[in-house]
Design a protein around this motif. Structure first.
Motif, PDB file in Angstrom:
ATOM      1  N   SER C  53      -3.679  -7.635  21.914  1.00 30.37           N
ATOM      2  CA  SER C  53      -2.701  -7.377  20.851  1.00 30.37           C
ATOM      3  C   SER C  53      -3.374  -6.530  19.775  1.00 30.37           C
ATOM      4  N   PHE C  54      -2.549  -5.846  19.001  1.00 32.62           N
ATOM      5  CA  PHE C  54      -3.098  -4.985  17.948  1.00 32.62           C
ATOM      6  C   PHE C  54      -3.763  -5.819  16.859  1.00 32.62           C
ATOM      7  N   ALA C 144      -0.948   0.144  13.874  1.00 31.16           N
ATOM      8  CA  ALA C 144       0.141  -0.558  14.562  1.00 31.16           C
ATOM      9  C   ALA C 144       0.477  -1.896  13.899  1.00 31.16           C
ATOM     10  N   ARG C 148       4.148  -2.495  11.950  1.00 30.08           N
ATOM     11  CA  ARG C 148       5.017  -3.570  12.409  1.00 30.08           C
ATOM     12  C   ARG C 148       5.334  -4.549  11.274  1.00 30.08           C
ATOM     13  N   TYR C 152       8.541  -0.833  11.010  1.00 28.07           N
ATOM     14  CA  TYR C 152       9.270  -1.034  12.255  1.00 28.07           C
ATOM     15  C   TYR C 152       8.299  -1.296  13.401  1.00 28.07           C
ATOM     16  N   PRO C 153       8.827  -1.772  14.546  1.00 30.06           N
ATOM     17  CA  PRO C 153       7.977  -1.865  15.736  1.00 30.06           C
ATOM     18  C   PRO C 153       7.363  -0.488  16.049  1.00 30.06           C
ATOM     19  N   THR C 154       6.190  -0.500  16.635  1.00 26.39           N
ATOM     20  CA  THR C 154       5.472   0.770  16.825  1.00 26.39           C
ATOM     21  C   THR C 154       6.223   1.759  17.701  1.00 26.39           C
ATOM     22  N   GLU C 155       7.027   1.262  18.651  1.00 27.14           N
ATOM     23  CA  GLU C 155       7.716   2.191  19.553  1.00 27.14           C
ATOM     24  C   GLU C 155       9.099   2.588  19.042  1.00 27.14           C
ATOM     25  N   TYR C 156       9.451   2.157  17.831  1.00 26.68           N
ATOM     26  CA  TYR C 156      10.762   2.485  17.264  1.00 26.68           C
ATOM     27  C   TYR C 156      10.822   3.976  16.952  1.00 26.68           C
ATOM     28  N   GLY C 157      11.946   4.583  17.306  1.00 25.12           N
ATOM     29  CA  GLY C 157      12.036   6.041  17.202  1.00 25.12           C
ATOM     30  C   GLY C 157      12.643   6.559  15.924  1.00 25.12           C
ATOM     31  N   GLY C 158      12.296   5.962  14.779  1.00 28.19           N
ATOM     32  CA  GLY C 158      12.782   6.523  13.521  1.00 28.19           C
ATOM     33  C   GLY C 158      11.882   7.675  13.088  1.00 28.19           C
ATOM     34  N   GLN C 159      12.452   8.641  12.386  1.00 30.58           N
ATOM     35  CA  GLN C 159      11.617   9.756  11.925  1.00 30.58           C
ATOM     36  C   GLN C 159      10.912   9.405  10.639  1.00 30.58           C
TER      37      GLN C 159
END
Lengths: 119, 153, 337
Positions: C53-54, C144, C148, C152-159
């Motif tokens: 885990s990170f 990471a 989080r 947001y979660p690390t893989e969240y695609g917000g700009q």
């Protein structure tokens, strides 16, 4: 199925995303607020029967954006209410959207089982 | 949220901050969003037609498997760690279609996997997508109720 | 109460300035592609650092940095009297788990990204006060884990917004001693919490700039030193926007900073090639620059007097969601050869 639907799918779908991007960049609204707002908008448009004409015109250009989710929720609730009365609002709510929600839950769960975030 | 009033010193400073905050290149970003969003919807339309032909469904029914497929694509891209990289350029083009809905759920599922399947993945799956569903349902409930109660629907 | 070691309003001068004997720095893979890569002891090849885990990755980096510092000083952990550490994660778990691993008497500290200056200040006071002979100070952050927790979660695609900063993955530790060879901490100015009405957690540089300006001005006023007394005045992680704001705020106080004014947040990444927007942030920003680059520059004799002003945003995700402003702080430590 004809080429015009594809043209409108691209233009309408792209156009919706174009406007949304402008909202994100020109205001302090975050994605969460925007997507929630779009769903509410979809629900209202669905209630007024205004979103279906757009789906007829643009196909995927209207069914893919999240607005369609709000529209489908409203349509499901209305259709069932017309058949079975007020209680139909409760029973019909997820009538049309269960595919999307179920798919999202199942895929999310499976992905979480097999992989981890890359960072 | 209680909005506390700024004192004059704070208000003056906020003006200064505005001056230095760089603006995003909105037109360029919006153009990228237009193209990528258009392509995503085009793909959605193609899938709708594909399922319509293969499963012999009318368009409004064929949209269901198409939506599910797009959700799968969004989920897969997220799991591969590619979604956030593409979204950096595509922005709303990838976030506003159902691919974004899938991303918000899968990214939460992956992130909280370490906290267990029950309290991590299970409980936090909807930490981002939850508000979309909640507000969608509340809106649809009100709309549906009005239709059922008002004469003539 | 007027005490011998306190001068002016908020500054403490050390009668027996403690020595920074050795340091240990661990940087993440992305930080290793930046211009300071050579100044770090260890650059990780993988954000997970071999952990699953990170959070565990951050912890393992912090342990590595502490061990490196001890190794460089050829000391075992039993020869260290105290361990002062802090990080960004809830209840400072990275630091506390590291303290458990190292088994050194531990005082956990929290100052968000100002932690490195808070740690140096406290360690110096304790050493100068004669309560200890050797203290290990450390801090860490991980892109990471911070994303989080705060966003947001690390893989969240917000700009990301153009004024946003990039949380540094890294850990930094320094061993301070009552005696020894190395740069010395001669004075410290402890900051007050400043709230200038900033609410945007994506623009922390702007929120922290007033705190940095207050502390810098206070240090000059308390000590009678001026900007030209220093080779380098280095703020923590203001980033591009905060750095410009800080310069302007100081100019309004008639303190004009020249070429010797810089910001750790602007040094870690190559902002032309690495897409980090306004610069670096996170506890490790000032930690890596101070214990990596500055320490080496002192050793090479390139620096004689530095004012390190680490800045911290003291909000939590809860306080932000409840509509509170972002309270900020900055502590300054004067380091001399």
């Amino acid at each position: 199925m004809d080429w015009q639907t594809y043209l409108f799918a691209f233009l309408v779908g792209g156009g919706i995303c174009f406007l949304c991007q402008l909202i994100l960049d020109l205001t302090k609204l975050t994605l969460g607020y925007l997507l929630t707002g779009l769903t509410v908008l979809g629900g209202i448009l669905g209630g007024l029967g205004l979103y279906d004409p757009l789906i007829k015109l643009a196909g995927g250009g209207a069914t893919m954006p999240i607005i369609s989710f709000g529209n489908s929720l409203a349509k499901g609730a209305i259709a069932e209410a017309e058949k079975t009365g007020v209680l139909g609002v409760l029973t019909g709510m997820f009538e049309l959207t269960s595919t999307g929600i179920t798919a999202a839950i199942i895929f999310s769960f499976l992905m979480a089982l097999v992989t981890r975030p890359k960072g | 949220m209680p909005a506390k009033k700024l004192n004059p010193k704070q208000a003056a400073y906020q003006k200064k901050v505005k001056k230095y905050e760089p603006k995003p290149n909105a037109l360029r970003n919006a153009f990228f969003a237009f193209v990528s969003g258009g392509v995503v919807c085009l793909l959605g339309q193609a899938l709708t037609d594909f399922f319509g032909a293969v499963m012999d469904l009318p368009p409004e029914k064929a949209a269901n498997p198409a939506v599910a497929s797009m959700i799968f694509i969004g989920a897969l891209l997220t799991a591969l760690g590619l979604f956030d990289r593409i979204a950096k350029f595509a922005g709303a083009g990838l976030a506003v279609p159902v691919t974004g809905f899938a991303n918000s759920m899968v990214s939460a599922a992956l992130e909280f996997r370490e906290e267990g399947l029950i309290l991590g993945v299970g409980a936090k799956l909807f930490s981002l997508a939850g508000s979309v569903i909640t507000f969608g349902v509340v809106t649809a409930f009100i709309v549906g109720l009005l239709h059922a109660i008002l004469p003539g629907g | 109460m007027k005490m011998g070691k306190k001068t002016g309003e908020q500054t403490f001068q050390f009668a027996n300035p403690p020595v920074i004997i050795a340091t240990g720095t661990v940087a993440g893979p992305f930080e290793g592609q930046g211009p300071l890569a050579e100044e770090f002891d260890l650059v990780l090849g993988d954000l997970h650092n071999g952990e699953n885990s990170f959070e565990r990755a951050e912890r393992s980096m912090l342990v590595q940095a502490c061990r490196l510092a001890l190794d460089h000083a050829s000391r075992g952990s039993a020869e260290v009297d105290l361990f002062l550490a802090g990080d960004l994660l809830n209840q400072i778990i990275s630091s506390s788990f590291t303290a458990a691993t190292l088994s050194i008497p531990y005082l956990g500290i929290y100052g968000a990204c100002s932690t490195v200056a808070e740690g140096l200040t406290l360690a110096s006071m304790i050493l100068d006060g004669g309560f200890a002979g050797a203290i290990l100070v450390a801090t860490s952050s991980h892109n990471a884990t911070a994303e989080r927790q705060y966003r947001y979660p690390t893989e969240y695609g917000g700009q990301r917004r153009p004024y946003q900063q990039w949380t540094v993955t890294g850990a930094a530790a320094a061993l301070l001693g009552y005696t020894g060879h190395g740069p010395r901490v001669t004075a410290a100015t402890v900051g007050k919490v400043v709230d200038m009405g900033c609410k945007d957690p994506l623009n922390l540089g702007a929120a922290m700039a007033p705190a940095a300006a207050e502390t810098i001005a206070c240090h000059f006023q308390d000590t009678g030193w001026d900007p030209d007394s220093f080779d380098l005045i280095l703020t923590g992680d203001l980033g591009e926007i905060g750095f410009k704001l800080c310069r302007e705020l100081l100019a309004e106080k008639d303190i004009h900073l020249g070429e010797n004014f810089s910001d750790c947040g602007l040094l870690i990444y190559d902002r032309e090639k690495q897409d980090v927007h306004a610069g670096a942030s996170g506890c490790a920003t000032a930690g890596l620059v101070a214990f990596g680059r500055l320490f080496r520059q002192f050793q090479r004799g390139e620096l004689t007097r530095v004012l390190l002003v680490a800045t911290g945003a003291l909000h939590s995700p809860t306080s932000f969601l409840q509509g509170e402003n972002i309270p900020c702080i900055a502590h300054a430590v004067r380091i001399e050869a």
